[in-house]
Design an enzyme around this catalytic site. Sequence first.
Site, PDB file in Angstrom:
ATOM      1  N   ALA A 128       0.866  -1.189   0.000  1.00  0.00           N
ATOM      2  CA  ALA A 128       0.000   0.000   0.000  1.00  0.00           C
ATOM      3  C   ALA A 128       0.902   1.239   0.000  1.00  0.00           C
ATOM      4  O   ALA A 128       0.769   2.133   0.843  1.00  0.00           O
ATOM      5  CB  ALA A 128      -0.961  -0.005   1.178  1.00  0.00           C
ATOM      6  N   LEU A 129       1.821   1.244  -0.941  1.00  0.00           N
ATOM      7  CA  LEU A 129       2.895   2.248  -0.930  1.00  0.00           C
ATOM      8  C   LEU A 129       2.378   3.633  -1.299  1.00  0.00           C
ATOM      9  O   LEU A 129       1.455   3.775  -2.113  1.00  0.00           O
ATOM     10  CB  LEU A 129       4.001   1.824  -1.902  1.00  0.00           C
ATOM     11  CG  LEU A 129       4.597   0.441  -1.627  1.00  0.00           C
ATOM     12  CD1 LEU A 129       5.737   0.152  -2.601  1.00  0.00           C
ATOM     13  CD2 LEU A 129       5.090   0.299  -0.194  1.00  0.00           C
ATOM     14  N   GLY A 171       5.395   8.582   1.107  1.00  0.00           N
ATOM     15  CA  GLY A 171       6.324   8.371   2.222  1.00  0.00           C
ATOM     16  C   GLY A 171       7.298   7.242   1.898  1.00  0.00           C
ATOM     17  O   GLY A 171       8.522   7.372   2.066  1.00  0.00           O
ATOM     18  N   HIS A 172       6.765   6.114   1.399  1.00  0.00           N
ATOM     19  CA  HIS A 172       7.645   4.990   1.026  1.00  0.00           C
ATOM     20  C   HIS A 172       8.562   5.399  -0.130  1.00  0.00           C
ATOM     21  O   HIS A 172       9.739   5.048  -0.153  1.00  0.00           O
ATOM     22  CB  HIS A 172       6.810   3.781   0.570  1.00  0.00           C
ATOM     23  CG  HIS A 172       5.918   3.215   1.625  1.00  0.00           C
ATOM     24  ND1 HIS A 172       4.561   3.397   1.615  1.00  0.00           N
ATOM     25  CD2 HIS A 172       6.195   2.472   2.725  1.00  0.00           C
ATOM     26  CE1 HIS A 172       4.030   2.777   2.657  1.00  0.00           C
ATOM     27  NE2 HIS A 172       4.993   2.215   3.354  1.00  0.00           N
ATOM     28  N   GLU A 208      10.376   7.846   9.933  1.00  0.00           N
ATOM     29  CA  GLU A 208      10.292   8.315  11.333  1.00  0.00           C
ATOM     30  C   GLU A 208       8.857   8.448  11.815  1.00  0.00           C
ATOM     31  O   GLU A 208       8.635   8.696  12.995  1.00  0.00           O
ATOM     32  CB  GLU A 208      10.995   9.666  11.485  1.00  0.00           C
ATOM     33  CG  GLU A 208      12.484   9.516  11.648  1.00  0.00           C
ATOM     34  CD  GLU A 208      13.154  10.807  12.039  1.00  0.00           C
ATOM     35  OE1 GLU A 208      12.688  11.880  11.595  1.00  0.00           O
ATOM     36  OE2 GLU A 208      14.151  10.749  12.758  1.00  0.00           O
ATOM     37  N   LYS A 209       7.889   8.292  10.911  1.00  0.00           N
ATOM     38  CA  LYS A 209       6.494   8.332  11.377  1.00  0.00           C
ATOM     39  C   LYS A 209       6.300   7.275  12.471  1.00  0.00           C
ATOM     40  O   LYS A 209       5.666   7.528  13.477  1.00  0.00           O
ATOM     41  CB  LYS A 209       5.514   8.084  10.228  1.00  0.00           C
ATOM     42  CG  LYS A 209       4.076   8.267  10.690  1.00  0.00           C
ATOM     43  CD  LYS A 209       3.115   8.169   9.570  1.00  0.00           C
ATOM     44  CE  LYS A 209       2.631   6.767   9.346  1.00  0.00           C
ATOM     45  NZ  LYS A 209       1.928   6.166  10.503  1.00  0.00           N
ATOM     46  N   SER A 236       0.232   7.896   5.401  1.00  0.00           N
ATOM     47  CA  SER A 236       0.132   6.557   5.963  1.00  0.00           C
ATOM     48  C   SER A 236      -0.736   5.723   5.027  1.00  0.00           C
ATOM     49  O   SER A 236      -1.665   6.260   4.406  1.00  0.00           O
ATOM     50  CB  SER A 236      -0.534   6.647   7.338  1.00  0.00           C
ATOM     51  OG  SER A 236      -1.025   5.385   7.723  1.00  0.00           O
ATOM     52  N   SER A 237      -0.441   4.432   4.962  1.00  0.00           N
ATOM     53  CA  SER A 237      -1.273   3.555   4.123  1.00  0.00           C
ATOM     54  C   SER A 237      -2.710   3.576   4.633  1.00  0.00           C
ATOM     55  O   SER A 237      -3.656   3.386   3.872  1.00  0.00           O
ATOM     56  CB  SER A 237      -0.735   2.132   4.165  1.00  0.00           C
ATOM     57  OG  SER A 237       0.615   2.144   3.791  1.00  0.00           O
TER      58      SER A 237
END
Length: 283
Positions: free
Chosen positions: A32-33, A36-37, A148-149, A185-186
């Site tokens: 579920a990229l 952020g990824h 870092e999330k 976030s996913s």
Amino acid sequence: MKTIITINELRAALSVFREAGKTIGLVPTMGALHEGHASLVRRSVAENDVTVVSIFLNPTQFNDKNDLERYPRTLEADCQLLDACHADIAFAPSVQEIYPEPDTRHFSYPPTDEVMEGARRPGHFNGVCQIVSKLFDYVQPDRAYFGEKDFQQIAVIRRMVDDLGLKLQIVPCPVVREESGLARSSRNSLLSPLEHRAAAHIYRVLQWSLPFAEDHSVAQTLQFVVDAINAHPELEVEYYSIVDGDTLADVNEWTDAPHIVGCITVYCGSKPIRLIDHIRYKG
Ligand code: PAF
């Protein structure tokens, strides 16, 4: 980009690079990229000769089976994103491939894995350590990249790396935010448009708390954040902790530690969706 689904094939592909003296970067993900990824993958591509991205929805880190069931699964889109970021290998194994037998190893790093997420999600960090240690073993990366999330996750993984005497470097990467400030976030894809707007209030309040903290105590700042977020009808704080950024132990005074971070988990909407974020007060 090559997609690999077995451990043997992954080891074989990587041994060729390793023998040629190439450096290897690993970006562990559960799929579920999102952007952020992508930022982690781009960084690994810039800093290593070869980048491996694992896509594995790890069942052992979900203590809530509903959470696991509704976690978004988007393998095709994930591979397209990784291709566009110039990753070299997507490792997307099955559960059977990773856990042919139940993993009975037990990892324990108090207080880091016992507070906050550790206290609310029993077994979560044990599951994270199980899968991440396996991935480190298969890939033997020079560097591994984590967002870092998941602030606490990085602290726990650092403890595990020390404990196992691994040589790799853990590279923490800054939180990527939406324009509204909401941490990517996913899970954001599970929010309705109304909830999505509500969720942006979390980081807004965390930012308000920075000037507030300058002339208020730790206890007052905690209360300020909890009250301001709970005042929103779509949001409910599960916990807000102001902690030593290294050990994750609670602090009582702003002088208690050189690095101080506020870590929050909030339920959003009626399903509800659990969202996490953090802010640095010091260091
Ligand atoms: O942060 C995540 O997505 C997961 O916890 C990780 C590190 C990929 C392990 O499954």
